[in-house]
Enzyme design. Structure first.
Site, PDB file in Angstrom:
ATOM      1  N   ASP A  83      36.259  44.025  47.837  1.00 15.08           N
ATOM      2  CA  ASP A  83      37.520  43.365  48.182  1.00 15.08           C
ATOM      3  C   ASP A  83      37.485  42.852  49.611  1.00 15.08           C
ATOM      4  OD1 ASP A  83      38.661  43.629  45.764  1.00 15.08           O
ATOM      5  OD2 ASP A  83      40.093  45.190  46.316  1.00 15.08           O
ATOM      6  N   ASP A 135      39.271  44.694  35.923  1.00 15.41           N
ATOM      7  CA  ASP A 135      39.472  45.467  37.147  1.00 15.41           C
ATOM      8  C   ASP A 135      39.737  46.935  36.809  1.00 15.41           C
ATOM      9  OD1 ASP A 135      39.826  45.936  39.839  1.00 15.41           O
ATOM     10  OD2 ASP A 135      41.448  44.480  40.106  1.00 15.41           O
TER      11      ASP A 135
HETATM   12  C1  DGJ Z   1      41.671  44.651  43.128  1.00 18.36           C
HETATM   13  C2  DGJ Z   1      40.604  43.603  43.030  1.00 18.36           C
HETATM   14  O1  DGJ Z   1      39.428  44.048  43.578  1.00 18.36           O
HETATM   15  C3  DGJ Z   1      41.109  42.322  43.676  1.00 18.36           C
HETATM   16  O2  DGJ Z   1      40.102  41.355  43.696  1.00 18.36           O
HETATM   17  C4  DGJ Z   1      42.291  41.858  42.894  1.00 18.36           C
HETATM   18  O3  DGJ Z   1      41.889  41.513  41.598  1.00 18.36           O
HETATM   19  C5  DGJ Z   1      43.349  42.931  42.866  1.00 18.36           C
HETATM   20  N1  DGJ Z   1      42.830  44.183  42.413  1.00 18.36           N
HETATM   21  C6  DGJ Z   1      44.495  42.526  41.973  1.00 18.36           C
HETATM   22  O4  DGJ Z   1      45.420  43.525  41.823  1.00 18.36           O
END
Ligand code: DGJ
Length: 730
Positions: free
Chosen positions: A549, A487
């Site tokens: 997300d 991430d």
């Molecule tokens: C942002 C990501 O896009 C989410 O899927 C998740 O992993 C969160 N971060 C976790 O902090």
């Protein structure tokens, strides 16, 4: 004998590069400039041989009359030659070409690089330090070298052919051949003049939770710039874009496409010109860029990727898709089916312990899930998003036996284990920051700005990179980890140094290569708050990307549609989540949530312990169906139709089977009832319903021939999934 590149003539050669779907023709002009005579449908081909030099010369008819204000290049020989009227594959500066240049050097306001030599080499010639693309069996590379002796530099232009997918790549190397240092301020990967004035430009724009929304507008005399300065390829403007001829649709008309194998701040300019051409320049963002080049040194710009089709947007997508599946993603994952995962993020957020995770895994196993991915919150004192990034050791209060013991318990239920990390970030409240405050990106005298309570590690520093390679290597070797979600949740700030963004991205590539190169079987899913790094550069390290997300299925339809213009289904990670949706609070039935995610890399993102019996049954059925058909869902040819945005339809076409998906979201009053059209690109299928009893029934011939199944429903948010055997041509 060259198979995809032909060179004609010696003193002023023509170069003809040809793939299944396109030809590019270049010529050395009367004064040594590299001209771009053609980028369009393939010329000659199977059985027809190669066109002659005369035929190639006829491809371009310069505007005959002079424009007032025209600068003539030379007054001694051909006094009518003007760069402004000439389509170019590499631009000059200060010599009468008013269009956007591809190179700026601080010490020179006139740049005029002309032909010196060329060579044709087998395969692709990789650029050191940049994402490593694979090549096709018959790929070849043309390298044309231009020189500006006054400025003391040479420019190598690389074109590589990918005859099967139809794609061409193009990159630039600038070399300092003089005695004085040069400061590069802009080095484009691609410069070309498209001899097609009536094109639109379709960019993928958005922001967090709303990535890759297509915006199509005509190209005119005003410059369209598609760029980001954030340090990532970004959710604002994906680096890739299409140039559909005006009026071209998903299935008809000429269409061109450009993308970049790059993950940082990018910049593309598209601008029409009164001479009947459109200049396209693409590459690194010159904003904030400077690169000092000592005598003898060279600078490599990343690869640009080009595709063309005479059969609409679907045709360009087909070339990009095949190229990504066969040549971009890591060799181990090419055409390898991706597992169905349960990611615990939306199911638990930070609120879990080992027992909760194992219970979830047990339920997930019953549903048919194959990999359990443990998201944020498993390490250090990470109980919320305000701390501990950098402290990559397991929190044994939550996971008493560590990752190995957890993976083992999960494996007892038949699931593989995956792990989330955000290695480039560092929390000010972390042991790592307390030990190495100087490792964060900061500017002396300024308080660094935070994003999601984070600073970033300075990946331009070798010691920081070595730390990450060692820490992550031992972390991933400490337990049976088969999947990593990487991430990156903030943009770069506080870097007071020209060229920093590019150096950072080179540092990132170094870390990714050293961590995952020796561990090719780990499935790396990239993520940057969802799709803020959905690009070809990241795809060379990991074969799939968490697309957004936003798991609201109605929103996801638009996001996935946009991404599918450039990236194949096998790269787009899509999960069915809970309802009401966590980002929009809207309610959707589980069938719709699944059916939106099924044509991509399917997974789930919810707490399976909290599901009703009915939903459990439905999800089990869908996952079983997905696993049976995922070869065609992930790797089948992908097709879209020209339906309105709230009634999208798409299909996956394999050798034996085709599957079509038709959706309806928020239908307008009196909007005509959509017909389900199976967008097969001229191929016929027999059709049957996957979830009803009529598994083997095929439709009457006429309907199948026309590709029309029946009227779709007009409920708010509904989906029809149609699966059929392909019939042989009569
Ligand atoms: C942002 C990501 O896009 C989410 O899927 C998740 O992993 C969160 N971060 C976790 O902090």
């Amino acid at each position: 004998m060259s198979t995809s590149i032909q060179v004609l003539g010696e003193e002023r050669p023509f170069f003809h590069l040809r793939t299944a779907t396109t030809s590019v023709v270049l010529r050395v002009g009367p004064f040594g400039h590299l001209e771009q005579l053609w980028w369009g449908a393939p010329l000659g081909g199977e059985g027809e041989g190669w066109p002659s030099a005369d035929e190639l010369a006829a491809l371009w008819h310069p505007v005959s009359e002079d424009f007032a204000q025209t600068t003539h290049y030379s007054t001694t020989s051909d006094s009518s030659f003007a760069l402004a009227k000439t389509p170019l594959a590499w631009a000059t500066l200060g010599k009468g070409d008013p269009r956007v240049p591809g190179l700026r050097v601080r010490e020179h306001q006139v740049l005029d690089a002309t032909y010196v030599r060329h060579e044709v080499r087998p395969g692709l010639v990789p650029a050191p330090g940049l994402p490593r693309l694979g090549s096709e069996e018959r790929s070849e590379t043309l390298v044309v070298t231009l020189a500006d002796r006054v400025a003391g530099l040479e420019v190598d232009l690389f074109w590589t052919t990918f005859p099967l997918s139809g794609v061409l790549t193009r990159r630039t190397v600038v070399r300092n051949t003089g005695a004085a240092a040069l400061t590069l301020e802009h080095v484009a990967s691609l410069v070309l003049d498209l001899a097609e004035p009536d094109v639109d430009v379709l960019t993928l724009d958005g922001h967090w939770l709303s990535e890759a929304h297509g915006t199509r507008r005509p190209v005119g005399l005003q410059q369209v710039v598609n760029s980001t300065t954030l340090g990532t390829s970004s959710d604002r403007h994906n680096p890739g874009f299409l140039l559909p001829a005006r009026g071209a649709s998903e299935t008809h008309g000429e269409c061109w496409g450009v993308n970049l194998a790059y993950s940082g701040s990018h910049w593309s300019s598209i601008q029409g010109d009164s001479g009947g051409m459109v200049r396209v320049v693409a590459g690194l963002n010159p904003d904030g860029f400077a690169w000092s080049l000592a005598p003898g040194e060279q600078f490599c710009a990343p690869e640009a990727v080009l595709a063309h089709s005479s059969s609409g947007l679907n045709g360009v997508s087909a070339s990009f898709h095949r190229f990504v599946d066969d040549c971009v993603v890591p060799a181990h994952w090419r055409r390898r089916e991706r597992p169905v995962v349960l990611n615990n993020w939306e199911g638990t957020y930070f609120d879990f312990d080992a027992d909760v995770l194992v219970q979830m895994a047990e339920r997930a196993a019953e549903l048919g899930v194959e990999t359990f991915v443990l998201d944020d919150g498993w390490f250090g004192e990470r109980h919320d998003d305000q701390r501990a990034l950098g402290d990559w050791h397991v929190n044994t209060d939550k996971l008493p036996g560590g990752l190995g013991a957890l993976a083992e318990r999960i494996a007892e239920h038949g699931l593989a284990f995956g792990l989330w990390v955000e290695p480039e970030a560092i929390s000010p409240n972390s042991d790592l920051f307390r030990a190495h405050p100087d490792w964060a990106i900061t500017t002396p005298g300024r308080t660094p700005s935070q994003g999601r309570h984070e600073l970033l590690l300075d990946l331009t520093r070798p010691d920081v990179r070595d730390h990450l390679v060692e820490t992550l290597g031992s972390l991933f070797d400490s337990a049976p980890i088969s999947f990593v979600k990487w991430d990156f949740n903030r943009a770069i700030s506080d870097a007071d140094e020209a060229g920093f963004h590019h150096r950072y991205v080179l540092g990132l590539y170094d870390v990714l290569g050293r961590v995952f190169g020796p561990r090719p079987e780990i499935l790396l899913e990239n993520c940057s708050s969802g799709g803020s790094r959905f690009d070809l550069g990241m795809l060379t390290f990991g074969p799939q990307v968490w697309a957004s997300d936003c798991t609201d299925p109605a929103e996801r339809l638009a996001i996935q549609h946009g991404l599918s213009l450039l990236y194949p289904p096998s790269t787009i990670s899509a999960h069915a989540s809970d309802s009401p949706n966590h980002q929009t609070d809207r309610v959707f039935d589980l069938a719709f949530r699944c059916d939106v995610a099924l044509p991509y890399v399917f997974g789930i993102e919810l707490d399976p312990r909290a599901m009703s019996e009915q939903d459990t049954r439905l999800l089990t059925e869908r996952i079983a169906w997905y696993r049976e058909h995922r070869a065609v869902l992930q790797f089948g040819a992908s097709r879209r139709t020209d339906h309105p945005a709230n009634l999208p339809q798409l299909a996956r076409v394999g050798d034996e089977h085709a599957i079509a998906f038709a959706y309806a979201t928020y239908v307008r009053p009196r909007q005509p009832s959509p017909r389900l059209v199976i967008p097969l690109g001229g191929q016929r299928v027999g059709l049957s319903w996957p979830f009803a009893a009529r598994e083997d029934e095929t439709l009457p011939g006429a309907a199948a021939r026309a590709g029309i199944l029946r009227s779709g429903r007009q409920h708010d948010t509904s989906a029809e999934v149609v699966h059929g055997r392909r019939l042989r041509e009569q």
